[in-house]
Design a protein around this motif. Structure first.
Motif, mmCIF file in Angstrom:
data_model
loop_
_atom_site.group_PDB
_atom_site.id
_atom_site.type_symbol
_atom_site.label_atom_id
_atom_site.label_comp_id
_atom_site.label_asym_id
_atom_site.label_seq_id
_atom_site.Cartn_x
_atom_site.Cartn_y
_atom_site.Cartn_z
ATOM 1 N N LEU A 204 -104.033 -100.103 -32.014
ATOM 2 C CA LEU A 204 -103.315 -101.302 -31.590
ATOM 3 C C LEU A 204 -102.056 -101.470 -32.433
ATOM 4 C CD1 LEU A 204 -106.330 -103.782 -31.224
ATOM 5 C CD2 LEU A 204 -105.459 -102.097 -29.574
ATOM 6 N N GLY A 205 -100.941 -101.761 -31.755
ATOM 7 C CA GLY A 205 -99.654 -101.845 -32.425
ATOM 8 C C GLY A 205 -99.605 -102.880 -33.525
ATOM 9 N N HIS A 206 -100.187 -104.053 -33.296
ATOM 10 C CA HIS A 206 -100.084 -105.108 -34.308
ATOM 11 C C HIS A 206 -100.872 -104.779 -35.564
ATOM 12 C CE1 HIS A 206 -104.088 -106.396 -32.872
ATOM 13 N NE2 HIS A 206 -104.181 -107.060 -34.001
ATOM 14 N N GLN A 207 -101.863 -103.870 -35.462
ATOM 15 C CA GLN A 207 -102.626 -103.474 -36.645
ATOM 16 C C GLN A 207 -101.921 -102.384 -37.441
ATOM 17 O OE1 GLN A 207 -106.452 -102.397 -35.019
ATOM 18 N NE2 GLN A 207 -107.176 -104.529 -34.956
ATOM 19 N N VAL A 208 -101.082 -101.607 -36.769
ATOM 20 C CA VAL A 208 -100.323 -100.558 -37.457
ATOM 21 C C VAL A 208 -99.104 -101.141 -38.158
ATOM 22 C CG1 VAL A 208 -98.989 -98.434 -37.144
ATOM 23 C CG2 VAL A 208 -101.143 -98.759 -35.912
ATOM 24 N N SER A 209 -98.395 -102.070 -37.486
ATOM 25 C CA SER A 209 -97.204 -102.684 -38.068
ATOM 26 C C SER A 209 -97.182 -104.162 -37.736
ATOM 27 C CB SER A 209 -95.936 -102.012 -37.527
ATOM 28 O OG SER A 209 -94.786 -102.704 -37.957
ATOM 29 N N GLY A 210 -96.961 -104.984 -38.742
ATOM 30 C CA GLY A 210 -96.932 -106.428 -38.536
ATOM 31 C C GLY A 210 -95.544 -106.988 -38.324
ATOM 32 N N ARG A 211 -94.536 -106.106 -38.240
ATOM 33 C CA ARG A 211 -93.164 -106.581 -38.098
ATOM 34 C C ARG A 211 -92.719 -106.566 -36.644
ATOM 35 N NH1 ARG A 211 -89.636 -103.063 -41.882
ATOM 36 N NH2 ARG A 211 -91.562 -101.920 -42.256
ATOM 37 N N LYS A 212 -91.751 -107.442 -36.338
ATOM 38 C CA LYS A 212 -91.174 -107.452 -34.999
ATOM 39 C C LYS A 212 -90.337 -106.200 -34.779
ATOM 40 C CE LYS A 212 -91.002 -112.468 -34.429
ATOM 41 N NZ LYS A 212 -90.161 -113.634 -34.103
ATOM 42 N N GLY A 213 -90.040 -105.933 -33.509
ATOM 43 C CA GLY A 213 -89.319 -104.716 -33.141
ATOM 44 C C GLY A 213 -90.198 -103.880 -32.252
ATOM 45 N N GLU A 214 -90.055 -104.056 -30.939
ATOM 46 C CA GLU A 214 -91.006 -103.434 -30.004
ATOM 47 C C GLU A 214 -90.960 -101.913 -30.059
ATOM 48 O OE1 GLU A 214 -92.905 -105.610 -28.982
ATOM 49 O OE2 GLU A 214 -91.622 -107.280 -29.499
ATOM 50 N N TYR A 215 -89.735 -101.346 -30.125
ATOM 51 C CA TYR A 215 -89.634 -99.885 -30.080
ATOM 52 C C TYR A 215 -90.227 -99.247 -31.337
ATOM 53 C CZ TYR A 215 -87.650 -95.239 -30.510
ATOM 54 O OH TYR A 215 -87.504 -93.887 -30.696
ATOM 55 N N VAL A 216 -89.835 -99.748 -32.526
ATOM 56 C CA VAL A 216 -90.323 -99.114 -33.754
ATOM 57 C C VAL A 216 -91.822 -99.332 -33.942
ATOM 58 C CG1 VAL A 216 -88.128 -99.069 -34.975
ATOM 59 C CG2 VAL A 216 -89.527 -101.116 -35.087
ATOM 60 N N ARG A 217 -92.326 -100.461 -33.480
ATOM 61 C CA ARG A 217 -93.780 -100.677 -33.582
ATOM 62 C C ARG A 217 -94.511 -99.721 -32.649
ATOM 63 N NH1 ARG A 217 -96.339 -104.792 -31.082
ATOM 64 N NH2 ARG A 217 -94.386 -105.979 -31.000
ATOM 65 N N ALA A 218 -93.950 -99.497 -31.465
ATOM 66 C CA ALA A 218 -94.569 -98.556 -30.530
ATOM 67 C C ALA A 218 -94.542 -97.132 -31.075
ATOM 68 C CB ALA A 218 -93.860 -98.625 -29.182
ATOM 69 N N THR A 219 -93.393 -96.703 -31.611
ATOM 70 C CA THR A 219 -93.323 -95.343 -32.140
ATOM 71 C C THR A 219 -94.242 -95.177 -33.356
ATOM 72 O OG1 THR A 219 -91.359 -95.954 -33.446
ATOM 73 C CG2 THR A 219 -90.986 -94.889 -31.316
ATOM 74 N N SER A 220 -94.350 -96.217 -34.178
ATOM 75 C CA SER A 220 -95.262 -96.150 -35.327
ATOM 76 C C SER A 220 -96.693 -95.908 -34.852
ATOM 77 C CB SER A 220 -95.202 -97.453 -36.129
ATOM 78 O OG SER A 220 -93.908 -97.727 -36.593
ATOM 79 N N THR A 221 -97.096 -96.642 -33.830
ATOM 80 C CA THR A 221 -98.465 -96.523 -33.327
ATOM 81 C C THR A 221 -98.686 -95.177 -32.659
ATOM 82 O OG1 THR A 221 -98.299 -98.904 -32.878
ATOM 83 C CG2 THR A 221 -100.243 -97.779 -32.069
ATOM 84 N N ILE A 222 -97.658 -94.676 -31.960
ATOM 85 C CA ILE A 222 -97.774 -93.377 -31.293
ATOM 86 C C ILE A 222 -97.908 -92.248 -32.314
ATOM 87 C CG2 ILE A 222 -96.482 -91.696 -29.916
ATOM 88 C CD1 ILE A 222 -95.383 -94.164 -28.346
ATOM 89 N N VAL A 223 -97.060 -92.258 -33.345
ATOM 90 C CA VAL A 223 -97.159 -91.226 -34.385
ATOM 91 C C VAL A 223 -98.530 -91.295 -35.052
ATOM 92 C CG1 VAL A 223 -96.250 -90.454 -36.604
ATOM 93 C CG2 VAL A 223 -94.674 -91.117 -34.788
ATOM 94 N N ASP A 224 -99.006 -92.505 -35.302
ATOM 95 C CA ASP A 224 -100.330 -92.677 -35.904
ATOM 96 C C ASP A 224 -101.405 -92.095 -34.993
ATOM 97 O OD1 ASP A 224 -101.972 -93.484 -37.944
ATOM 98 O OD2 ASP A 224 -102.127 -95.557 -37.285
ATOM 99 N N GLY A 225 -101.308 -92.375 -33.699
ATOM 100 C CA GLY A 225 -102.284 -91.836 -32.759
ATOM 101 C C GLY A 225 -102.207 -90.329 -32.629
ATOM 102 N N PHE A 226 -100.980 -89.784 -32.684
ATOM 103 C CA PHE A 226 -100.791 -88.341 -32.564
ATOM 104 C C PHE A 226 -101.438 -87.601 -33.736
ATOM 105 C CE2 PHE A 226 -98.230 -84.457 -33.100
ATOM 106 C CZ PHE A 226 -98.303 -83.920 -31.817
ATOM 107 N N LEU A 227 -101.380 -88.205 -34.928
ATOM 108 C CA LEU A 227 -101.894 -87.551 -36.132
ATOM 109 C C LEU A 227 -103.346 -87.899 -36.436
ATOM 110 C CD1 LEU A 227 -98.855 -88.048 -38.536
ATOM 111 C CD2 LEU A 227 -99.446 -86.002 -37.236
ATOM 112 N N HIS A 228 -103.869 -88.918 -35.744
ATOM 113 C CA HIS A 228 -105.181 -89.459 -36.107
ATOM 114 C C HIS A 228 -106.267 -88.382 -36.127
ATOM 115 C CE1 HIS A 228 -108.271 -92.647 -36.385
ATOM 116 N NE2 HIS A 228 -108.989 -91.826 -35.636
ATOM 117 N N GLY A 229 -106.407 -87.647 -35.037
ATOM 118 C CA GLY A 229 -107.474 -86.659 -34.947
ATOM 119 C C GLY A 229 -107.315 -85.535 -35.953
ATOM 120 N N ILE A 230 -106.075 -85.069 -36.122
ATOM 121 C CA ILE A 230 -105.814 -83.975 -37.057
ATOM 122 C C ILE A 230 -106.206 -84.381 -38.470
ATOM 123 C CG2 ILE A 230 -103.998 -82.536 -38.051
ATOM 124 C CD1 ILE A 230 -102.489 -83.019 -35.356
#
Length: 708
Positions: A204-230
């Motif tokens: 969830l985006g709000h758990q990865v980053s608590g700051r405003k900014g829709e694009y950077v919060r989305a990319t933060s969550t995506i990178v986190d998801g991409f690396l999670h399993g590895i």
């Protein structure tokens, strides 16, 4: 204090082992197919030097700390799962479009100047794996459009059917009201219980980053998801390896925020660059304990050259929206400049500039530089260092790697000699000069853009190749003092051993400390204090979950502040954590002004433009034992010791080789002085004292390089 700290780099796995008052260092080649094997080899070597066996050590140590570049490498190689994204209806194209500057993020500065020719990075989430759901929350956190749950169930099924192996949810304004993101998580678990769906992560985006900014919060969550399993599987593999050897405590993972936590409290995104950042933490600790003033930390390993800035007083610089690979993310990370220049950096001919190009590609540890004799055919910096006489082919990496000079000659001849119209030694000098210049430019730029002068800084040179190239780098950067710290070859691993268990929580906020229009000071004290209390509660919960008593938890309040509409924000640490009066507000304003003036020059403060807070941040931590550093000063008599031997060595500023004294670091004390040129060998690295420099050891084993 008994602990093990490990930094797994692209070429070597470094181990720093503390057993009561004894400090032991060890290195092994990184085993990329199974990181635990390299870890075991390095730990076995450290244990044998301490006269202990691994099972006994792992059953008695208080902690094992682990830093890795695995996530960084996975991003570079694009080795990750298929990630699906759920966003607010109408925002389906925000992720693939990125933003106006998105083309240039993560590119070389010279390429950023030609954005029309830049290529957008291949997205981690392809457009066909993005789904939107009907809902809307406004900027104040009020629900404007309720969540359409039937719509959510449909979109989740579509993503799973399309093969999504991880799902990220990043809704508009979820930082102000996360109810819809939390409900989507519940719906996913209702539709696909864990026993049916398996271990597919949902972030969830709000758990990865608590700051405003829709694009950077989305990319933060995506990178986190991409690396999670590895990261989960690699770290679990290491944790299982530890358990099999008798270690029954939770493994600790170093974070790029400058702290560490257990695996169950670590996001994959927090592990990016964690190894080099542990070195910056060690530099901060050394600066604070010994009072050496401004420090520029430089970590030259086999794959990269990492630069960190620690001004006097031990205050690190942070990036609060760093670029990781090609994506802007929204996580607080200690500022680090990484250059593709290490011992394994590959040298090639640049046909445009008709010179030597170095990196960013690296030979790594498999197959490694050509001189490793393991199948590498390309010329590297280490091959040049060997042919110039800096390295002993029979005593490299404490004798565990025998170097083959003939391989280096072949690689450099095949790669560069004909193109440059030079012999092998001249080409090797060009490699040495080029890599030193590349690193010096990075240091000078890092200092000057922040208003500092290189001559005011001590260069901290560590990593396997740092002390070898330090004098050449400092000459070109204009630095006059170099310190190779204690345990220089494993200094980042030492830093991992000093880390506190720490969590950072933050929240985007619009707080006007001073309104220039109305000339009014901020007076909504309860609202501010409530936000701080909530952030402290999250940090306390993280640490209590890891077994700490709530009374042990400490908090540090930080805020991102700016004057008026300035684009640049300054992170400010405060010695108070609540606002109760006008005096507290004025105290915060004064602290901000002092830091701003120190960083950008006295008189640059502009309170008349207004003072705004963009982010409120709380660092929650628990103090622990740290490695102690002795004084670096010695004012007594020094003598020049008798060298063990001499060797013909080539220096870039001289045409002919020089008969150069060779010393063994084990025979030196703080009563000695070694004038350059000279070479000092240690178990894990080499100190090259170039002409015009002198070397002065310190009592604890650190070494000063000083200009004559």
């Amino acid at each position: 204090m008994k602990r093990i700290s490990v930094d797994i780099g692209g070429t070597f796995t470094d181990c720093f082992f503390v057993w009561d008052e004894r400090y032991v260092e060890a290195k092994a080649l990184t085993t990329h197919h199974n990181l635990a094997l390299g870890f075991n080899e390095a730990l076995d070597l450290a244990c044998s030097r301490a006269g202990l066996n691994r099972d006994q050590v792992l059953s008695e140590v208080d902690s094992v700390r682990y830093a890795t570049t695995l996530g960084t490498n996975a991003l570079i190689e694009r080795k990750g799962p298929k990630v699906g994204a759920i966003v607010t209806h109408g925002f389906e194209d925000t992720i693939p479009l990125s933003r106006g500057r998105g083309y240039g993020e993560g590119l070389d500065p010279s390429m950023q100047q030609n954005l029309p020719a830049a290529e957008r990075p291949e997205p981690l989430v392809p457009r066909q794996l993005i789904r939107s759901v009907k809902e809307r929350v406004n900027s104040a956190g009020k629900v404007v459009v309720p969540l359409h749950e039937k719509d959510v169930r449909t979109m989740v099924r579509e993503l799973v059917d399309a093969g999504a192996e991880a799902v990220v949810v990043s809704l508009t304004n979820a930082t102000e009201n996360p109810d819809h993101e939390l409900r989507i998580l519940e719906i996913i678990l209702e539709e696909y219980p864990p026993h049916e769906l398996g271990a597919i992560p949902v972030l969830l985006g709000h758990q990865v980053s608590g700051r405003k900014g829709e694009y950077v919060r989305a990319t933060s969550t995506i990178v986190d998801g991409f690396l999670h399993g590895i990261m989960f599987h690699a770290l679990s593999q290491l944790a299982n390896n530890l358990r099999e050897s008798g270690y029954d405590k939770p493994m600790l993972v170093i974070h790029n925020s400058g702290g560490m936590a257990q695996m169950n409290s670590t996001d994959a995104l927090q592990t990016i660059h964690s190894g080099p950042i542990a070195g910056v933490g060690a530099a901060e600790h050394l600066s604070r304990e010994t009072g050496i003033g401004h420090v520029i930390s430089t970590d030259m390993g086999g794959t990269s050259f990492d630069i960190g800035l620690v001004p006097e007083g031990g205050v690190k610089h942070y990036d609060f929206q760093p670029t990781i690979d090609r994506w802007l993310v929204s996580v607080p990370m200690i500022h680090l400049l990484t250059l593709g220049a290490g011992g394994g950096s590959i040298a090639s001919y640049d046909r445009i500039h008709k010179g030597v190009k170095l990196g960013p590609e690296s030979a790594g540890s498999e197959p490694g530089p050509a001189c490793y004799d393991r199948g590498g055919l390309l010329a590297t910096v280490t091959d040049a260092d060997l042919l110039l006489g800096y390295l002993d082919p029979d005593n490299y990496a404490n004798g565990f790697i025998k170097l083959n000079p003939r391989r280096s000659v072949f690689a450099i001849e095949e790669t560069l000699c004909d193109e440059l119209d030079m012999d092998v030694i001249q080409a090797a000098k060009e490699i040495k000069r080029g890599v030193d210049e590349q690193m010096a430019i990075g240091i000078a730029k890092e200092l000057r853009v922040r208003g500092y002068l290189p001559e005011d800084f001590t260069m901290l040179a560590y990593g396997g190749n740092g002390p070898l190239h330090a004098c050449g780098i400092a000459d070109q950067a204009g630095i006059k003092k170099i310190l190779a710290p204690p345990f220089a070859s494993v200094f980042s691993a030492l830093g991992a051993g000093n880390m506190k268990q720490l969590h950072i929580h933050e929240r985007g906020a619009h707080v006007v400390m001073y309104n220039a229009t109305t000339r009014a000071l901020y007076d909504r004290y309860d609202e501010f204090n409530t936000i701080v209390e909530q952030l402290e509660a999250k940090g306390r919960e993280d640490l209590v979950r890891q077994g700490f008593d709530p009374a042990e938890v400490r908090h540090r309040l930080e805020m991102d502040m700016r004057y008026g509409n300035q684009l640049v924000t300054t992170a400010v640490v405060f010695d108070i954590d609540r606002i109760h009066s006008v005096g507290d507000v004025l105290n915060m304003i004064r602290t901000f002004s002092d830091i701003y003036g120190q960083r950008y020059g006295k008189g640059s403060e502009a309170p008349e433009a207004g003072i705004r807070v963009q982010t409120i941040r709380v660092a929650s931590y628990v103090d622990g034992d740290v490695v102690k550093f002795d004084s670096l000063e010695y004012a007594g008599e020094r003598t020049v010791p008798t060298p063990l031997s001499h060797r013909q060595v080539h220096f870039t500023g001289q045409d002919e080789p020089v008969s150069t004294p060779i010393h063994d670091a084990a025979t030196l004390t703080h009563h000695h002085l070694i004038p350059g040129p000279a070479i000092v060998t240690t178990e894990n690295t080499t100190y090259l004292v170039e002409p015009g420099w002198r070397l002065e050891p310190t009592p604890q084993g650190a070494v000063w390089f000083l200009r004559d």
